[in-house]
Write a protein that holds these residues in place. Structure first.
Motif, PDB file in Angstrom:
ATOM      1  N   ILE A 130       0.823  -1.205   0.000  1.00 55.09           N
ATOM      2  CA  ILE A 130       0.000   0.000   0.000  1.00 55.09           C
ATOM      3  C   ILE A 130       0.861   1.261   0.000  1.00 55.09           C
ATOM      4  O   ILE A 130       1.969   1.267   0.516  1.00 55.09           O
ATOM      5  CB  ILE A 130      -0.965   0.002   1.211  1.00 55.09           C
ATOM      6  N   GLU A 131       0.319   2.310  -0.573  1.00 51.20           N
ATOM      7  CA  GLU A 131       1.012   3.592  -0.622  1.00 51.20           C
ATOM      8  C   GLU A 131       0.740   4.378   0.663  1.00 51.20           C
ATOM      9  O   GLU A 131      -0.393   4.434   1.127  1.00 51.20           O
ATOM     10  CB  GLU A 131       0.517   4.393  -1.833  1.00 51.20           C
ATOM     11  N   ILE A 132       1.820   4.976   1.188  1.00 46.18           N
ATOM     12  CA  ILE A 132       1.730   5.791   2.405  1.00 46.18           C
ATOM     13  C   ILE A 132       2.429   7.115   2.116  1.00 46.18           C
ATOM     14  O   ILE A 132       3.563   7.127   1.645  1.00 46.18           O
ATOM     15  CB  ILE A 132       2.411   5.079   3.593  1.00 46.18           C
ATOM     16  N   ILE A 133       1.757   8.210   2.394  1.00 43.83           N
ATOM     17  CA  ILE A 133       2.364   9.537   2.246  1.00 43.83           C
ATOM     18  C   ILE A 133       2.134  10.289   3.553  1.00 43.83           C
ATOM     19  O   ILE A 133       1.013  10.360   4.051  1.00 43.83           O
ATOM     20  CB  ILE A 133       1.763  10.312   1.043  1.00 43.83           C
ATOM     21  N   ASP A 134       3.222  10.813   4.107  1.00 45.00           N
ATOM     22  CA  ASP A 134       3.177  11.560   5.368  1.00 45.00           C
ATOM     23  C   ASP A 134       2.500  10.752   6.481  1.00 45.00           C
ATOM     24  O   ASP A 134       1.745  11.302   7.285  1.00 45.00           O
ATOM     25  CB  ASP A 134       2.461  12.901   5.178  1.00 45.00           C
ATOM     26  N   GLY A 135       2.764   9.441   6.497  1.00 45.17           N
ATOM     27  CA  GLY A 135       2.242   8.591   7.558  1.00 45.17           C
ATOM     28  C   GLY A 135       0.792   8.173   7.405  1.00 45.17           C
ATOM     29  O   GLY A 135       0.239   7.526   8.293  1.00 45.17           O
ATOM     30  N   LEU A 136       0.157   8.545   6.276  1.00 46.18           N
ATOM     31  CA  LEU A 136      -1.250   8.216   6.058  1.00 46.18           C
ATOM     32  C   LEU A 136      -1.422   7.315   4.835  1.00 46.18           C
ATOM     33  O   LEU A 136      -0.724   7.475   3.824  1.00 46.18           O
ATOM     34  CB  LEU A 136      -2.076   9.489   5.842  1.00 46.18           C
ATOM     35  N   LEU A 137      -2.368   6.396   4.908  1.00 48.09           N
ATOM     36  CA  LEU A 137      -2.704   5.550   3.774  1.00 48.09           C
ATOM     37  C   LEU A 137      -3.426   6.396   2.738  1.00 48.09           C
ATOM     38  O   LEU A 137      -4.380   7.108   3.071  1.00 48.09           O
ATOM     39  CB  LEU A 137      -3.600   4.387   4.197  1.00 48.09           C
ATOM     40  N   THR A 138      -2.981   6.309   1.486  1.00 47.55           N
ATOM     41  CA  THR A 138      -3.608   7.084   0.416  1.00 47.55           C
ATOM     42  C   THR A 138      -4.824   6.358  -0.158  1.00 47.55           C
ATOM     43  O   THR A 138      -5.621   6.971  -0.871  1.00 47.55           O
ATOM     44  CB  THR A 138      -2.630   7.337  -0.744  1.00 47.55           C
ATOM     45  N   GLY A 139      -4.903   5.070   0.107  1.00 51.10           N
ATOM     46  CA  GLY A 139      -5.957   4.260  -0.487  1.00 51.10           C
ATOM     47  C   GLY A 139      -5.517   3.622  -1.794  1.00 51.10           C
ATOM     48  O   GLY A 139      -6.243   2.816  -2.371  1.00 51.10           O
ATOM     49  N   ARG A 140      -4.322   3.966  -2.253  1.00 58.19           N
ATOM     50  CA  ARG A 140      -3.793   3.383  -3.493  1.00 58.19           C
ATOM     51  C   ARG A 140      -2.783   2.286  -3.162  1.00 58.19           C
ATOM     52  O   ARG A 140      -2.206   2.265  -2.081  1.00 58.19           O
ATOM     53  CB  ARG A 140      -3.133   4.460  -4.350  1.00 58.19           C
TER      54      ARG A 140
END
Length: 190
Positions: A130-140
């Motif tokens: 899973i993709e994570i940006i700034d500690g949050l799941l992007t849903g992608r």
């Protein structure tokens, strides 16, 4: 060298863990709502009219987009701890024995690797990431859904020289066909 490649859902477990994980993480009311909202897409996927990976990503995003990775990983560990009953003990013993004898063991799964790894901390997990940006799941998804030919591609990414190993594969569904066909020994679990 012997290399064991084993599917997770339906092979090492008695049922699909995506559904079980969503119900565990989100509760039954939200689980039902989410699947009702996505029912048309799920039907199209089952009929082969919409891509499996895109469907899975849309469902995953609806439930988990915006969650912190720390919270998600905590849920994954709690799920594995409370869901050991989903595992097929005979398959787990087989893989543990193979590893004890010096073979390499890969769990090759379309499931998100975050919730597979806590079930098998000593095995290499090759799953959908899973993709994570700034500690949050992007849903992608960061990688393609680890299904069908993608399973073979991912095995080869880790072990590119096919002449270096004897591949023994275990699977139970359409998503495992290519991996089973690629193996020196293929075992279908019913």
């Amino acid at each position: 060298m012997k290399l064991y490649a084993c599917d997770f859902d339906g092979t090492l477990t008695t049922r699909d863990t995506l559904i079980e994980f969503i119900r565990f993480a989100c509760g039954t009311p939200r689980f039902i709502l989410g699947f009702l909202l996505h029912a048309p897409l799920l039907v199209l996927m089952k009929l082969g009219l919409y891509d499996n990976g895109k469907t899975k990503q849309r469902v995953f995003s609806w439930f988990f987009k915006g969650m912190t990775i720390d919270e998600f990983n905590r849920l994954c560990k709690d799920f594995a701890h409370s869901s050991r009953h989903l595992l097929r003990p005979e398959m787990v013993r087989l893989l543990e024995q193979a590893q004890a004898e010096g073979s390499k063991v890969l769990i090759v799964s379309a499931s998100i690797d975050n919730w597979v790894q806590p079930f098998f901390p000593s095995f290499t997990i090759v799953g959908t990431q899973i993709e994570i940006i700034d500690g949050l799941l992007t849903g992608r998804f960061l990688t393609p859904n680890c299904y069908g030919q993608e399973k073979v591609r991912r095995i080869l990414a880790l072990h590119p020289d096919r002449s270096d190993y004897h591949l023994i594969a275990y699977g139970d569904s359409r998503g495992d066909r290519e991996m089973l066909a690629f193996a020196d020994e293929a075992h279908i679990i019913h």
